[in-house]
Design an enzyme around this catalytic site. Structure first.
Site, PDB file in Angstrom:
ATOM      1  N   HIS A 175      -1.151   0.320   7.859  1.00  0.00           N
ATOM      2  CA  HIS A 175      -1.792   0.470   6.552  1.00  0.00           C
ATOM      3  C   HIS A 175      -1.755   1.936   6.146  1.00  0.00           C
ATOM      4  O   HIS A 175      -1.924   2.829   6.978  1.00  0.00           O
ATOM      5  CB  HIS A 175      -3.230  -0.035   6.613  1.00  0.00           C
ATOM      6  CG  HIS A 175      -3.889  -0.149   5.278  1.00  0.00           C
ATOM      7  ND1 HIS A 175      -3.285  -0.732   4.189  1.00  0.00           N
ATOM      8  CD2 HIS A 175      -5.118   0.255   4.846  1.00  0.00           C
ATOM      9  CE1 HIS A 175      -4.107  -0.692   3.151  1.00  0.00           C
ATOM     10  NE2 HIS A 175      -5.217  -0.097   3.531  1.00  0.00           N
TER      11      HIS A 175
ATOM     12  N   CYS B  97       0.829  -1.207   0.000  1.00  0.00           N
ATOM     13  CA  CYS B  97       0.000   0.000   0.000  1.00  0.00           C
ATOM     14  C   CYS B  97       0.862   1.257   0.000  1.00  0.00           C
ATOM     15  O   CYS B  97       0.478   2.291  -0.552  1.00  0.00           O
ATOM     16  CB  CYS B  97      -0.949   0.002   1.192  1.00  0.00           C
ATOM     17  SG  CYS B  97      -0.133  -0.164   2.802  1.00  0.00           S
TER      18      CYS B  97
ATOM     19  N   ASN C 263      -8.999   4.198   0.544  1.00  0.00           N
ATOM     20  CA  ASN C 263      -8.360   2.972   1.010  1.00  0.00           C
ATOM     21  C   ASN C 263      -7.895   2.172  -0.205  1.00  0.00           C
ATOM     22  O   ASN C 263      -8.717   1.763  -1.022  1.00  0.00           O
ATOM     23  CB  ASN C 263      -9.362   2.150   1.830  1.00  0.00           C
ATOM     24  CG  ASN C 263      -8.748   0.899   2.419  1.00  0.00           C
ATOM     25  OD1 ASN C 263      -7.595   0.582   2.171  1.00  0.00           O
ATOM     26  ND2 ASN C 263      -9.523   0.184   3.220  1.00  0.00           N
TER      27      ASN C 263
END
Length: 653
Positions: A238, A73, A263
């Protein structure tokens, strides 16, 4: 892992032997959850995944990044920066490449990645990892758009494998994709007195308001390191993208700041007051509610400022970059038009003096910074990873001396970097008593030594000379770095190097009889000054053959590289050399292909010294020694001395 099935192309398409469609490109040590899919992953080209693949979409929203099974990510958030700037996108993905519908299509794809001061062009094939016929790692919102998974593959090649991308820093990926700077702003402080908490709160408020001004120019990412109770849906470690900020008025006329969060997982994971249908929307006009909710794409949600500061731990923001390639200050919006960069190294026992608590601190690399006019100046120390470097072809390779170091993607972030810091002193003139200067307080310095790839200072500097000293926290901690300076005004940067008369004398040869050969050469810009192995021009360096004669065993050989300097010249180039063994039967092998292989022995990191030397044992055979400066196009003359011990067999009467 097995090869995917699909339509057989009419002509042979490119297959990247350096990054093949094999487990070696997927995994480094099978330590991540990817290992469970080892037998199920296939490799397919885009035209085998969908009927009409495209590199870019017509609608930018269709190219929005989405994360797959890979824990990258941090990299995908940085990729979103390219969607904000056509200039940056074309810098990383050169336009005009043949795509799948073109007659010239060859099955290859080229990107540029910024690595340690240079843009490195990396080419790979377009075979992508899939599960059940679909992309299993990154993909775009529309799965027939392929710029993102192809860029991800190039980045995986640079790092050695896809699994090497598991866990990282958004700031590092931003620098790799822009060549600029990135900052991390912590949203959490150490709890103290009430006054400290108040000051922290006001600072956080100012930070969010600052983002309003920067949202259209900069990539803004936010991270959760450890979720609070009630917000577990955000995940742990994250990274998210801050895709928009809006300042609204509630029905009482009070200001409300909302942040739109994306996200990369591609799903909405927020259950706060401003979720779709949440009670927060009752505070604003229904038309505003309808407008903002209609803007949400898959995986996006709105968060109010107070919730944001409570639930997120960190912001990463990239410095804006103009089409002319100039960075823009995050704080004053001024253009940082003047840039300088120099490489350096902390060498154990020589220039790795440790932090200011160590008596060896003055031995650290030192640089003169001359500021010609009042300027806003950024000084950055960028470390080279102790585990990986990128070679001429964009492939990851182990650094010399680190081939036995083990590393897991699940390791602590920063484990493969030293804890580094940077301090700056103002001096009246260049000829100063360095020990005395370094014993006084600096005018600027990093708050602490950090296990980050890059640390930097922001200073408002008046004209004059400054002494910059980058250091590791621990003494004798080796490493290489690049010192970068960005300034609104004119600056110059130079290294303080060892004085020739103080250079260490050449070590005496061990006892015995030695045969010596001296070879003279030179580095010429654009011809024979290829720089270190980090640059594609490395094979153009001078290359000298030598041989070790047959005998009962390996011979003792000392190779010495001496750069020619005037007696008063204190400015040495950083120099080093590599030794390559010519394979049996390869007596006529040309130098360039040989130099693309791994060297047998190396005298690196490159050192600011008049002379470097290596004593080694070499078996009989043919070799080539390649002397180089660290940076390409650095001119100079040199002598290579090869001394081989002569083993005399006893004679019998």
């Amino acid at each position: 892992m097995r090869a995917g099935r699909g339509a057989t192309p009419a002509r042979e398409l490119f297959r990247d032997a350096a990054f093949p469609a094999a487990d070696s490109s997927l995994f480094c040590d099978l330590s991540t959850p990817l290992a469970q899919f080892r037998e199920d992953i296939t490799w397919r080209r885009p035209q085998e995944i969908c009927a009409m693949p495209r590199l870019f979409p017509d609608d930018p929203q269709e190219g929005q990044v989405k994360q797959g099974l890979l824990g990258d990510c941090w990299f995908l958030c940085a990729c979103a920066a390219l969607q904000k700037s056509r200039h940056l996108l074309e810098q990383v993905i050169p336009p005009g490449q043949p795509s799948w519908a073109d007659q010239e299509y060859q099955g290859s794809f080229t990107c540029r990645i910024w690595q340690f001061g240079r843009w490195v062009e990396v080419t790979t094939d377009d075979r992508l990892p899939c599960l059940a016929g679909r992309l299993c790692f990154s993909r775009c919102q529309r799965e027939d758009v392929f710029w993102l998974p192809l860029l991800e593959k190039v980045y995986a090649k640079v790092h050695g494998s896809y699994e090497h991308l598991w866990a990282g820093q958004v700031a590092d990926a931003l620098v790799d994709l822009t060549g600029g700077l990135a900052e991390r702003w912590s949203l959490k402080g150490v709890a103290g007195s009430g006054g400290q908490q108040d000051r922290l709160g006001r600072w956080e408020h100012r930070t969010c308001r600052q983002l309003l001004r920067l949202k259209d120019q900069s990539l803004i990412s936010c991270s959760v390191l450890s979720p609070r109770a009630g917000a577990r849906e955000l995940g742990e470690f994250h990274a998210f993208i801050v895709s928009d900020l809006r300042e609204l008025q509630d029905q009482a006329g009070q200001s409300i700041l909302l942040l739109r969060i994306q996200n990369p997982w591609g799903r909405r994971c927020w259950q706060g007051l401003w979720r779709e249908g949440g009670e927060g929307w009752s505070q604003v006009d229904a038309a505003v509610t309808s407008e903002l909710l209609s803007q949400l794409q898959e995986g996006e949600f709105w968060v109010e400022e107070e919730e944001f500061l409570r639930e997120f731990d960190e912001i990463t923001i990239g410095y804006p970059i103009t089409e002319a390639g100039h960075l823009q200050s995050l704080y004053t919006e001024k253009l940082l038009c003047h840039t300088r960069a120099l490489p350096g190294a902390w060498v154990k026992g020589q220039s790795a003096g440790g932090c200011r608590n160590n008596s060896g601190f003055p031995s650290n690399p030192k640089f003169w910074l001359r500021v010609s006019e009042p300027s806003e100046v950024y000084i950055a120390v960028l470390q080279r990873s102790r585990l990986r470097a990128v070679d001429w072809a964009g492939r990851a390779r182990a650094l010399v001396g680190d081939s036995h170091t083990s590393w897991s993607p699940a390791s602590i972030p920063g484990k493969h970097y030293q804890a580094v810091g940077l301090h700056l002193w103002k001096v009246e003139k260049r000829r100063v008593n360095l020990p005395r200067v370094l014993s006084t307080p600096p005018v600027a310095g990093t708050a602490c030594h950090a296990y980050d790839r890059e640390v930097h200072l922001r200073c408002e500097l008046s004209p004059g000379y400054y002494l910059a000293v980058p250091s590791t926290f621990l003494k004798d901690a080796p490493g290489e770095f690049l010192l970068r300076v960005f300034s609104t005004g004119r600056v110059s940067l130079s290294a303080i190097r060892a004085v020739a008369k103080n250079a260490s004398p050449r070590a005496a040869l061990p006892a015995g009889e030695w045969g010596t050969v001296q070879l003279r050469g030179s580095w010429r810009a654009g011809q024979t000054a290829g720089g270190s192995r980090n640059f594609a021009s490395y094979p153009t360096n001078p290359c000298f053959p030598f041989s070790v004669p047959e005998g009962p065993g390996p011979r003792c050989v000392r190779i010495t590289l001496h750069q020619h300097c005037q007696p008063r010249d204190t400015e040495f180039h950083p120099i080093g050399f590599h030794i390559f063994q010519v394979p049996e039967g390869g007596r006529s092998q040309d130098a360039p292909p040989l130099l693309l292989q791994e060297p047998l022995l190396s005298c690196v990191p490159h050192r600011y010294a008049q002379e470097v030397s290596q004593l080694c044992l070499l078996p009989p055979g043919t070799y080539r020694v390649v002397p180089s400066t660290y940076l390409p196009d650095t001119e100079g003359a040199f002598t290579v001395t090869i001394a081989t011990r002569i083993d005399r067999s006893p004679s019998w009467q």
